[in-house]
Design a protein around this motif. Structure first.
Motif, PDB file in Angstrom:
ATOM      1  N   UNK A 135       0.847  -1.183   0.000  1.00  0.00           N
ATOM      2  CA  UNK A 135       0.000   0.000   0.000  1.00  0.00           C
ATOM      3  C   UNK A 135       0.886   1.237   0.000  1.00  0.00           C
ATOM      4  N   UNK A 136       0.437   2.276  -0.674  1.00  0.00           N
ATOM      5  CA  UNK A 136       1.216   3.502  -0.791  1.00  0.00           C
ATOM      6  C   UNK A 136       0.435   4.671  -0.193  1.00  0.00           C
ATOM      7  N   UNK A 137       1.088   5.397   0.697  1.00  0.00           N
ATOM      8  CA  UNK A 137       0.483   6.604   1.237  1.00  0.00           C
ATOM      9  C   UNK A 137       0.664   7.741   0.235  1.00  0.00           C
ATOM     10  N   UNK A 138      -0.003   8.854   0.482  1.00  0.00           N
ATOM     11  CA  UNK A 138       0.173  10.021  -0.389  1.00  0.00           C
ATOM     12  C   UNK A 138       1.621  10.506  -0.353  1.00  0.00           C
ATOM     13  N   UNK A 139       2.251  10.410   0.813  1.00  0.00           N
ATOM     14  CA  UNK A 139       3.664  10.791   0.918  1.00  0.00           C
ATOM     15  C   UNK A 139       4.536   9.871   0.077  1.00  0.00           C
ATOM     16  N   UNK A 140       4.216   8.563   0.085  1.00  0.00           N
ATOM     17  CA  UNK A 140       4.957   7.618  -0.743  1.00  0.00           C
ATOM     18  C   UNK A 140       4.853   7.994  -2.220  1.00  0.00           C
ATOM     19  N   UNK A 141       3.640   8.299  -2.659  1.00  0.00           N
ATOM     20  CA  UNK A 141       3.432   8.655  -4.071  1.00  0.00           C
ATOM     21  C   UNK A 141       4.186   9.932  -4.411  1.00  0.00           C
ATOM     22  N   UNK A 142       4.181  10.892  -3.500  1.00  0.00           N
ATOM     23  CA  UNK A 142       4.914  12.139  -3.736  1.00  0.00           C
ATOM     24  C   UNK A 142       6.415  11.873  -3.868  1.00  0.00           C
ATOM     25  N   UNK A 143       6.941  10.966  -3.057  1.00  0.00           N
ATOM     26  CA  UNK A 143       8.374  10.652  -3.129  1.00  0.00           C
ATOM     27  C   UNK A 143       8.692   9.911  -4.424  1.00  0.00           C
ATOM     28  N   UNK A 144       7.806   9.009  -4.850  1.00  0.00           N
ATOM     29  CA  UNK A 144       8.008   8.315  -6.129  1.00  0.00           C
ATOM     30  C   UNK A 144       7.952   9.312  -7.282  1.00  0.00           C
ATOM     31  N   UNK A 145       7.065  10.304  -7.161  1.00  0.00           N
ATOM     32  CA  UNK A 145       6.976  11.332  -8.192  1.00  0.00           C
ATOM     33  C   UNK A 145       8.248  12.180  -8.217  1.00  0.00           C
ATOM     34  N   UNK A 146       8.783  12.484  -7.033  1.00  0.00           N
ATOM     35  CA  UNK A 146      10.016  13.268  -6.952  1.00  0.00           C
ATOM     36  C   UNK A 146      11.192  12.514  -7.566  1.00  0.00           C
ATOM     37  N   UNK A 147      11.145  11.174  -7.501  1.00  0.00           N
ATOM     38  CA  UNK A 147      12.193  10.356  -8.116  1.00  0.00           C
ATOM     39  C   UNK A 147      11.963  10.153  -9.606  1.00  0.00           C
ATOM     40  N   UNK A 148      10.886  10.780 -10.143  1.00  0.00           N
ATOM     41  CA  UNK A 148      10.551  10.702 -11.561  1.00  0.00           C
ATOM     42  C   UNK A 148      10.197   9.287 -11.993  1.00  0.00           C
ATOM     43  N   UNK A 149       9.633   8.519 -11.068  1.00  0.00           N
ATOM     44  CA  UNK A 149       9.208   7.146 -11.371  1.00  0.00           C
ATOM     45  C   UNK A 149       7.699   7.091 -11.580  1.00  0.00           C
ATOM     46  N   UNK A 150       6.975   7.970 -10.896  1.00  0.00           N
ATOM     47  CA  UNK A 150       5.519   8.038 -11.000  1.00  0.00           C
ATOM     48  C   UNK A 150       5.115   9.472 -11.313  1.00  0.00           C
ATOM     49  N   UNK A 151       4.179   9.622 -12.246  1.00  0.00           N
ATOM     50  CA  UNK A 151       3.633  10.937 -12.583  1.00  0.00           C
ATOM     51  C   UNK A 151       2.118  10.864 -12.498  1.00  0.00           C
ATOM     52  N   UNK A 152       1.518  11.782 -11.757  1.00  0.00           N
ATOM     53  CA  UNK A 152       0.063  11.822 -11.657  1.00  0.00           C
ATOM     54  C   UNK A 152      -0.535  12.264 -12.991  1.00  0.00           C
ATOM     55  N   UNK A 153      -1.579  11.565 -13.389  1.00  0.00           N
ATOM     56  CA  UNK A 153      -2.275  11.880 -14.637  1.00  0.00           C
ATOM     57  C   UNK A 153      -3.774  11.820 -14.351  1.00  0.00           C
ATOM     58  N   UNK A 154      -4.290  12.873 -13.688  1.00  0.00           N
ATOM     59  CA  UNK A 154      -5.680  12.864 -13.250  1.00  0.00           C
ATOM     60  C   UNK A 154      -5.868  11.842 -12.144  1.00  0.00           C
ATOM     61  N   UNK A 155      -6.787  10.907 -12.342  1.00  0.00           N
ATOM     62  CA  UNK A 155      -7.013   9.840 -11.381  1.00  0.00           C
ATOM     63  C   UNK A 155      -6.077   8.659 -11.603  1.00  0.00           C
TER      64      UNK A 155
END
Length: 246
Positions: free
Chosen positions: A119-139
């Motif tokens: 499971x990923x918290x919002x903080x986890x997703x933000x850190x993955x995004x900062x590492x350029x591994x995950x990018x939010x695309x709407x939902x």
């Protein structure tokens, strides 16, 4: 799954299969082929698996994804050190993933967590995004599938996000410089060849160069850490160390 002291708790075969995104039948099949070490048998004759099983299983799946046959995977795994830990297996998987073209997919939040194995918290997703591994695309989320598992491992590393980003910037800069220099060397070496031969050579050289860079970097980093730790052990204030003998 982790215990309160931070250690990874043993996994049942169902939990292992779920985290790796495969079926229980697949896990058993790999076990019978010798691709996975046998589980530790606990109370009630229940088999327990650890992080090394999960890391090896995801490595096998990555190699299959790249089109390797089971026979080729068996030969490849036999060449790896028997005591290779989860961290080194994860790095090895990242190298295997780098042999293929970039694999960026758009997935839902549940699918992102399934691929992450947790499971990923919002903080986890933000850190993955900062590492350029995950990018939010709407939902949905655009995910670099080749780096996701390794990036998820970094979520548990007790470093500030700024430090991880600075490390990423340093690594990217040096990697691009090395790639540019190697590209120039190869360009000079094949300047007079047919373009089709150049493309074929590039395809064969890619995994070899990546593996060579990884091996060189690991050895250099290990030596740097050893010197750093030796220096810290010999620092002033330790009355028994740092004093020349004789």
């Amino acid at each position: 799954m982790t215990t309160e002291d931070g250690d990874t708790a043993p996994l049942t075969i169902d939990e292992l299969a779920a985290q790796a995104g495969v079926t229980v039948r697949t896990v058993r099949f790999y076990g019978t082929r010798g691709l996975l070490p046998p589980p530790v048998i606990g109370p009630r004759r229940v088999g327990h698996y650890g992080r090394e099983h999960l890391a090896r299983l995801t490595l096998i799946e990555e190699m299959q994804h790249q089109g390797m046959t089971l026979a080729a995977i068996e030969r490849h795994l036999r060449q790896l050190p028997a005591d290779l830990g989860p961290h080194d297996l994860a790095i090895h998987r990242a190298v295997v993933a780098s042999w293929a073209p970039d694999t960026v997919e758009t997935v839902s939040r549940p699918e992102l967590e399934r691929r992450a194995g947790r499971r990923l918290t919002e903080e986890d997703v933000d850190r993955l995004a900062a590492m350029n591994v995950v990018t939010r695309d709407g939902e949905s989320f655009r995910v670099d599938c080749g780096l996701l598992r390794l990036a998820v491992r970094l979520l548990d590393v007790p470093l500030a996000q700024e430090t991880i980003l600075a490390a990423r910037t340093a690594l990217t800069g040096h990697a691009r410089a090395a790639a540019h220099e190697l590209s120039d060397l190869l360009r000079e070496a094949v300047a007079e060849r047919d373009p089709r031969d150049v493309r074929s050579l590039s395809a064969h050289m890619h995994p070899l160069v990546v593996q060579a860079l990884l091996t060189t970097f690991q050895r250099s980093l290990r030596e740097e850490l050893r010197q750093w730790l030796d220096g810290a052990a010999a620092a002033p204030g330790d009355g028994s160390r740092g004093t020349p003998s004789g």
